[in-house]
Design a protein around this motif. Structure first.
Motif, PDB file in Angstrom:
ATOM      1  N   THR A 164     -20.459   2.142  30.481  1.00  0.00           N
ATOM      2  CA  THR A 164     -21.508   3.157  30.480  1.00  0.00           C
ATOM      3  C   THR A 164     -21.694   3.654  29.053  1.00  0.00           C
ATOM      4  O   THR A 164     -20.757   3.644  28.253  1.00  0.00           O
ATOM      5  N   ALA A 165     -22.911   4.071  28.740  1.00  0.00           N
ATOM      6  CA  ALA A 165     -23.183   4.703  27.445  1.00  0.00           C
ATOM      7  C   ALA A 165     -23.343   6.208  27.602  1.00  0.00           C
ATOM      8  O   ALA A 165     -23.699   6.896  26.646  1.00  0.00           O
ATOM      9  N   GLY A 166     -23.081   6.710  28.813  1.00  0.00           N
ATOM     10  CA  GLY A 166     -23.204   8.146  29.031  1.00  0.00           C
ATOM     11  C   GLY A 166     -24.638   8.620  28.828  1.00  0.00           C
ATOM     12  O   GLY A 166     -25.580   7.831  28.845  1.00  0.00           O
ATOM     13  N   PRO A 167     -24.821   9.921  28.573  1.00  0.00           N
ATOM     14  CA  PRO A 167     -26.175  10.483  28.423  1.00  0.00           C
ATOM     15  C   PRO A 167     -26.730  10.264  27.017  1.00  0.00           C
ATOM     16  O   PRO A 167     -27.151  11.202  26.337  1.00  0.00           O
ATOM     17  N   ILE A 168     -26.738   9.005  26.567  1.00  0.00           N
ATOM     18  CA  ILE A 168     -27.051   8.707  25.170  1.00  0.00           C
ATOM     19  C   ILE A 168     -28.498   9.046  24.806  1.00  0.00           C
ATOM     20  O   ILE A 168     -28.798   9.388  23.662  1.00  0.00           O
ATOM     21  N   ASP A 169     -29.404   8.978  25.779  1.00  0.00           N
ATOM     22  CA  ASP A 169     -30.812   9.239  25.472  1.00  0.00           C
ATOM     23  C   ASP A 169     -31.062  10.690  25.068  1.00  0.00           C
ATOM     24  O   ASP A 169     -32.027  10.984  24.360  1.00  0.00           O
ATOM     25  N   GLN A 170     -30.200  11.610  25.499  1.00  0.00           N
ATOM     26  CA  GLN A 170     -30.361  13.022  25.168  1.00  0.00           C
ATOM     27  C   GLN A 170     -29.372  13.485  24.097  1.00  0.00           C
ATOM     28  O   GLN A 170     -29.347  14.666  23.744  1.00  0.00           O
ATOM     29  N   TYR A 171     -28.590  12.578  23.562  1.00  0.00           N
ATOM     30  CA  TYR A 171     -27.490  12.947  22.676  1.00  0.00           C
ATOM     31  C   TYR A 171     -27.899  12.828  21.209  1.00  0.00           C
ATOM     32  O   TYR A 171     -28.528  11.852  20.806  1.00  0.00           O
ATOM     33  N   ARG A 172     -27.510  13.827  20.392  1.00  0.00           N
ATOM     34  CA  ARG A 172     -27.815  13.832  18.962  1.00  0.00           C
ATOM     35  C   ARG A 172     -26.699  13.158  18.182  1.00  0.00           C
ATOM     36  O   ARG A 172     -25.546  13.543  18.269  1.00  0.00           O
ATOM     37  N   PHE A 173     -27.040  12.155  17.376  1.00  0.00           N
ATOM     38  CA  PHE A 173     -26.067  11.456  16.546  1.00  0.00           C
ATOM     39  C   PHE A 173     -25.879  12.109  15.178  1.00  0.00           C
ATOM     40  O   PHE A 173     -24.816  11.981  14.576  1.00  0.00           O
ATOM     41  N   ASP A 174     -26.921  12.757  14.653  1.00  0.00           N
ATOM     42  CA  ASP A 174     -26.918  13.179  13.261  1.00  0.00           C
ATOM     43  C   ASP A 174     -25.788  14.167  12.958  1.00  0.00           C
ATOM     44  O   ASP A 174     -25.540  15.104  13.695  1.00  0.00           O
ATOM     45  N   GLY A 175     -25.113  13.906  11.836  1.00  0.00           N
ATOM     46  CA  GLY A 175     -24.030  14.762  11.382  1.00  0.00           C
ATOM     47  C   GLY A 175     -22.676  14.446  11.978  1.00  0.00           C
ATOM     48  O   GLY A 175     -21.684  15.079  11.617  1.00  0.00           O
ATOM     49  N   LYS A 176     -22.589  13.456  12.866  1.00  0.00           N
ATOM     50  CA  LYS A 176     -21.336  13.170  13.563  1.00  0.00           C
ATOM     51  C   LYS A 176     -20.719  11.862  13.068  1.00  0.00           C
ATOM     52  O   LYS A 176     -21.413  11.012  12.522  1.00  0.00           O
ATOM     53  N   THR A 177     -19.422  11.730  13.285  1.00  0.00           N
ATOM     54  CA  THR A 177     -18.756  10.470  12.942  1.00  0.00           C
ATOM     55  C   THR A 177     -18.898   9.494  14.107  1.00  0.00           C
ATOM     56  O   THR A 177     -19.077   9.904  15.258  1.00  0.00           O
ATOM     57  N   ASP A 178     -18.783   8.211  13.806  1.00  0.00           N
ATOM     58  CA  ASP A 178     -18.904   7.211  14.871  1.00  0.00           C
ATOM     59  C   ASP A 178     -17.848   7.391  15.963  1.00  0.00           C
ATOM     60  O   ASP A 178     -18.183   7.360  17.156  1.00  0.00           O
ATOM     61  N   PRO A 179     -16.559   7.587  15.616  1.00  0.00           N
ATOM     62  CA  PRO A 179     -15.579   7.815  16.693  1.00  0.00           C
ATOM     63  C   PRO A 179     -15.873   9.087  17.493  1.00  0.00           C
ATOM     64  O   PRO A 179     -15.649   9.111  18.717  1.00  0.00           O
ATOM     65  N   GLN A 180     -16.378  10.112  16.836  1.00  0.00           N
ATOM     66  CA  GLN A 180     -16.746  11.350  17.530  1.00  0.00           C
ATOM     67  C   GLN A 180     -17.860  11.085  18.534  1.00  0.00           C
ATOM     68  O   GLN A 180     -17.832  11.599  19.667  1.00  0.00           O
ATOM     69  N   ILE A 181     -18.841  10.286  18.145  1.00  0.00           N
ATOM     70  CA  ILE A 181     -19.950   9.951  19.038  1.00  0.00           C
ATOM     71  C   ILE A 181     -19.435   9.257  20.290  1.00  0.00           C
ATOM     72  O   ILE A 181     -19.806   9.603  21.415  1.00  0.00           O
ATOM     73  N   VAL A 182     -18.552   8.274  20.099  1.00  0.00           N
ATOM     74  CA  VAL A 182     -17.987   7.544  21.238  1.00  0.00           C
ATOM     75  C   VAL A 182     -17.225   8.495  22.153  1.00  0.00           C
ATOM     76  O   VAL A 182     -17.422   8.502  23.376  1.00  0.00           O
ATOM     77  N   ARG A 183     -16.353   9.304  21.558  1.00  0.00           N
ATOM     78  CA  ARG A 183     -15.524  10.222  22.347  1.00  0.00           C
ATOM     79  C   ARG A 183     -16.389  11.224  23.117  1.00  0.00           C
ATOM     80  O   ARG A 183     -16.173  11.467  24.311  1.00  0.00           O
ATOM     81  N   GLU A 184     -17.375  11.803  22.453  1.00  0.00           N
ATOM     82  CA  GLU A 184     -18.199  12.822  23.105  1.00  0.00           C
ATOM     83  C   GLU A 184     -19.058  12.230  24.215  1.00  0.00           C
ATOM     84  O   GLU A 184     -19.204  12.837  25.286  1.00  0.00           O
ATOM     85  N   LEU A 185     -19.634  11.058  23.980  1.00  0.00           N
ATOM     86  CA  LEU A 185     -20.445  10.439  25.019  1.00  0.00           C
ATOM     87  C   LEU A 185     -19.605  10.083  26.239  1.00  0.00           C
ATOM     88  O   LEU A 185     -20.033  10.274  27.384  1.00  0.00           O
TER      89      LEU A 185
END
Length: 233
Positions: free
Chosen positions: A33-54
């Motif tokens: 699953t990619a989780g709620p990626i369509d509503q998620y903001r990437f800007d300002g975040k690290t790649d591992p943070q994005i994965v963990r949060e999603l």
């Protein structure tokens, strides 16, 4: 000497969603699953943070498993390379970037500046994006990346320590200048007292970046003289 650390996405260049598409595919492949990626903001975040949060938002049972996050990130870099290699895709440098980097070269040669990177990208992803925009990653003397820490606030100290090892001198406080396009770029400067020069080439406006505490804010980097002066002040 000033240690000048550039963010990549939204600051130096724009990949037209290549990173988002690649990380979505990597999450689907590795986590199902990619989780709620369509509503998620990437800007300002690290790649591992994005994965963990999603994955946390998706309620995935392995959202905090470091080996699973690492697996997603590894797959992501391969998928990003494929995305950036597509003939229809073109990475775009923002106005003034190439000229600004050229304008900083004499100051680097004179020992007044050291130019590097501070980005939430994994180091491998950063290299791919820079090359896709026609920038040589070796042009940046030091760097701190999402692959060094998933916490962006850790990255300025990492970059400063690497710069100290390279030059034999310490960098702290206003000697460190972070160039970014988000409030997170500004916030990460605070632990070491770094200054921030912000550009409104991402998703945040000049007034928002000024309110977040940037020392200088520009619409873009096209005014080479003014931006150079702000970086070296």
């Amino acid at each position: 000497m000033r240690l000048i650390l550039f963010d990549i996405d939204g600051t130096l260049l724009w990949t037209d969603g290549a990173g988002r598409r690649a990380i979505q595919r990597a999450l689907l492949d590795e986590m199902g699953t990619a989780g709620p990626i369509d509503q998620y903001r990437f800007d300002g975040k690290t790649d591992p943070q994005i994965v963990r949060e999603l994955m946390t938002l998706a309620g995935h049972p392995e959202a905090e498993a470091e080996e699973r996050i690492t697996a997603v990130c590894r797959r992501y870099v391969g998928l990003l390379a494929a995305e950036l290699a597509q003939p229809a895709r073109e990475t775009r440098l923002f106005p003034g970037v190439r000229e600004l980097l050229a304008a900083l070269e004499p100051h680097e040669a004179a020992g007044r500046a050291l130019v590097g990177l501070l980005t939430g990208n994994l180091e491998g992803g950063a290299t791919l994006k820079l090359r896709s925009a026609g920038l040589d990653p070796a042009r940046f003397a030091v760097g701190a990346y999402g692959s060094d820490s998933g916490r962006r606030a850790d990255l300025p100290a990492i970059a400063a320590e690497r710069a100290a090892r390279k030059t034999g001198r310490s960098f702290a406080g206003a000697d460190v200048v972070i160039v970014g396009d988000t409030p997170d770029d500004i916030a990460c400067a605070r632990p070491i007292g770094a200054r921030v020069v912000a550009v409104a080439t991402g998703f945040f406006r000049v007034d928002q970046l000024r309110a977040a505490g940037a020392a200088h804010v520009f619409e873009h980097m096209a005014d080479t003289g003014a931006v150079t002066s702000a970086l070296l002040a």
